[in-house]
Write an enzyme that holds these catalytic residues in place. Structure first.
Site, mmCIF file in Angstrom:
data_model
loop_
_atom_site.group_PDB
_atom_site.id
_atom_site.type_symbol
_atom_site.label_atom_id
_atom_site.label_comp_id
_atom_site.label_asym_id
_atom_site.label_seq_id
_atom_site.Cartn_x
_atom_site.Cartn_y
_atom_site.Cartn_z
ATOM 1 N N ASP A 63 1.071 -1.116 -0.001
ATOM 2 C CA ASP A 63 -0.048 -0.052 0.019
ATOM 3 C C ASP A 63 0.914 1.264 0.211
ATOM 4 O O ASP A 63 1.610 1.605 0.839
ATOM 5 C CB ASP A 63 -0.781 0.029 1.230
ATOM 6 C CG ASP A 63 -1.676 1.085 1.415
ATOM 7 O OD1 ASP A 63 -1.648 2.135 0.772
ATOM 8 O OD2 ASP A 63 -2.755 1.107 2.419
ATOM 9 N N TYR A 111 1.723 0.446 14.968
ATOM 10 C CA TYR A 111 0.713 0.141 13.864
ATOM 11 C C TYR A 111 1.368 1.110 12.729
ATOM 12 O O TYR A 111 1.699 2.106 12.750
ATOM 13 C CB TYR A 111 -0.646 0.699 14.292
ATOM 14 C CG TYR A 111 -1.510 0.774 13.444
ATOM 15 C CD1 TYR A 111 -2.000 -0.368 13.028
ATOM 16 C CD2 TYR A 111 -1.800 1.697 12.457
ATOM 17 C CE1 TYR A 111 -2.803 -0.486 11.896
ATOM 18 C CE2 TYR A 111 -2.686 1.845 11.454
ATOM 19 C CZ TYR A 111 -3.351 0.509 11.350
ATOM 20 O OH TYR A 111 -4.302 0.393 10.087
ATOM 21 N N LYS A 120 -2.348 -2.462 8.246
ATOM 22 C CA LYS A 120 -2.867 -3.925 8.215
ATOM 23 C C LYS A 120 -1.870 -4.625 6.934
ATOM 24 O O LYS A 120 -1.417 -4.020 6.083
ATOM 25 C CB LYS A 120 -4.108 -4.215 7.755
ATOM 26 C CG LYS A 120 -4.885 -5.057 8.646
ATOM 27 C CD LYS A 120 -4.340 -5.654 9.874
ATOM 28 C CE LYS A 120 -5.188 -6.627 10.507
ATOM 29 N NZ LYS A 120 -4.824 -6.749 12.246
#
Ligand code: 13P
Ligand code: 13P
Ligand code: MG
Ligand code: MG
Length: 366
Positions: free
Chosen positions: A12, A229, A232
């Site tokens: 991404d 984080y 995902k």
């Protein structure tokens, strides 16, 4: 003996609006770079697509797995696409690129990688899956069903070429260990691991009769790599089909059941995995529900013939309706488990801060 390698490398590197859709300019830049590599004969063929905000580079070549030149090429494509993403102020520009410079192998640098090398059969159908808004363990249930569940794969029972079963390689992504297990003999032990989807993930599968490679899954867990984080780890998988492997229809059959997977909003919720046509690989509602696409190719002298957009099939309409109903049901739980992930699996959490604030107010219960 000439062998073909399929390398699916994804990242991404930016999207519109929010974590929605990879911008076409990013795909175009990647295509340009892979086209050059094809002209220079590093690649035999390529196909660039996206599942939601994830850009997928599907590449064929003759260099084997974990080839430095191929990994470097993918890294370069993602870096160049990131430059455009930054100019357009796309969301999460360069999100999955965790390092500044390429270090020889793209694994551990952020992008997800699934690869396999094989000698082509007279006809070699391959299905490539790509997911958005979920994690590698999302493939455990469907891939288990493809290769070990006779209620899914009729061939396990009625076709002697796969009747002896398959060997699974399972990664423990927390401890960085792996174990090989065979089905059907060790089916119950295997399921004891595979049910823990955030820890034990299927990496590869071989046919037991001749050790021929059958499937390969990306198992990178970005959050474990970065220690915080960063998005995902939306996975990809390569599955071979027909003539000694599950038929193409057996390979896509498990996805008719939209099982619950971790991911969705902020990578912190359980939701149904919805099988969709590529044009619908755009997770909108609550950044979801999680999506999976299936691209069917024939491999011909290392060329990619296709793809067929396999979930663009009215026979999956009912699965999509069911997924929407499950999404509605799960959403009603708001911030409660089991919609919200357990505390230790959430991608981000305010819990430590809240506990700290309340530390002096907690009293013993007598
Ligand atoms: P073929 O006889 O064309 O191989 O098809 C059999 C099959 O696998 C259908 O599911
Ligand atoms: P991605 O992992 O697809 O970038 O999504 C992250 C997110 O937070 C969605 O709500
Ligand atoms: Mg994103
Ligand atoms: Mg994504």
């Amino acid at each position: 003996m000439v062998k073909t390698t399929i390398s699916v490398i994804k990242a991404d590197v930016g999207s519109i609006a929010g974590h929605g859709l990879a911008h076409p300019a990013l795909l175009k830049k990647c295509e340009e770079i892979l086209e050059n590599a094809k002209e220079e004969e590093l690649l035999m063929d390529y196909y660039v697509t996206n599942c939601g905000d994830d850009t997928e580079l599907i590449m064929t070549h003759r260099n084997g797995e974990e080839n430095e030149d191929i990994h470097k090429l993918a890294w370069h494509a993602f870096i160049e696409a990131t430059k455009i993403a930054k100019e357009l102020k796309l969301y999460g520009a360069g999100q999955d690129l965790l390092a500044d410079t390429f270090s020889g192998n793209i694994k551990g640098m952020g992008p997800g990688v699934a690869e396999m090398e094989f000698k082509e059969r007279p006809s070699d159908p391959v299905v490539i899956f790509a997911c958005d808004k979920t994690e590698p363990g999302a493939f455990n249930l469907p891939i288990y069903k493809m290769f070990a569940d006779p209620f899914n794969t009729a061939g396990l029972v009625i076709d002697s070429s796969l009747h002896n079963g398959f060997k699974f390689e399972i990664f423990d992504v927390m401890e960085h260990k792996k174990v090989f297990m065979s089905c059907p003999d060790e089916m119950y032990d295997l399921l004891a691991l595979l049910g823990t989807t955030n820890r034990y993930v299927i990496k590869r599968i071989w046919r037991r009769d001749d050790n021929e490679i059958a499937a390969s899954v990306s198992t990178e867990r970005l959050n474990l790599m970065a220690g915080k984080y960063v998005g995902k780890d939306d996975p990809v998988a390569i599955v071979r089909s027909q003539s000694g492997f599950p038929a193409a229809g057996e390979v896509v059959e498990p996805f008719a059941f939209p099982h619950l997977v971790g991911g969705w909003m902020r990578g912190s919720h359980n939701g149904p995995l919805m099988p969709v046509a590529q044009k619908n690989a755009y997770p909108v509602r609550f950044d979801g529900p999680p999506r999976v696409i299936a691209m069917g190719f024939q491999i011909a002298d290392s060329k990619l013939i296709g793809p067929a957009d396999m979930f663009d099939d009215p026979a999956y309409d009912r699965s999509r309706v069911l997924a929407s109903e499950i999404a509605e049901y799960m959403r009603r739980h708001g911030p409660f488990e089991p919609h919200r992930l357990p505390a230790d699996e959430m991608e981000y959490t305010t819990l430590p801060g809240v506990l700290e604030k309340l530390q002096d107010r907690f009293e013993d219960i007598d």
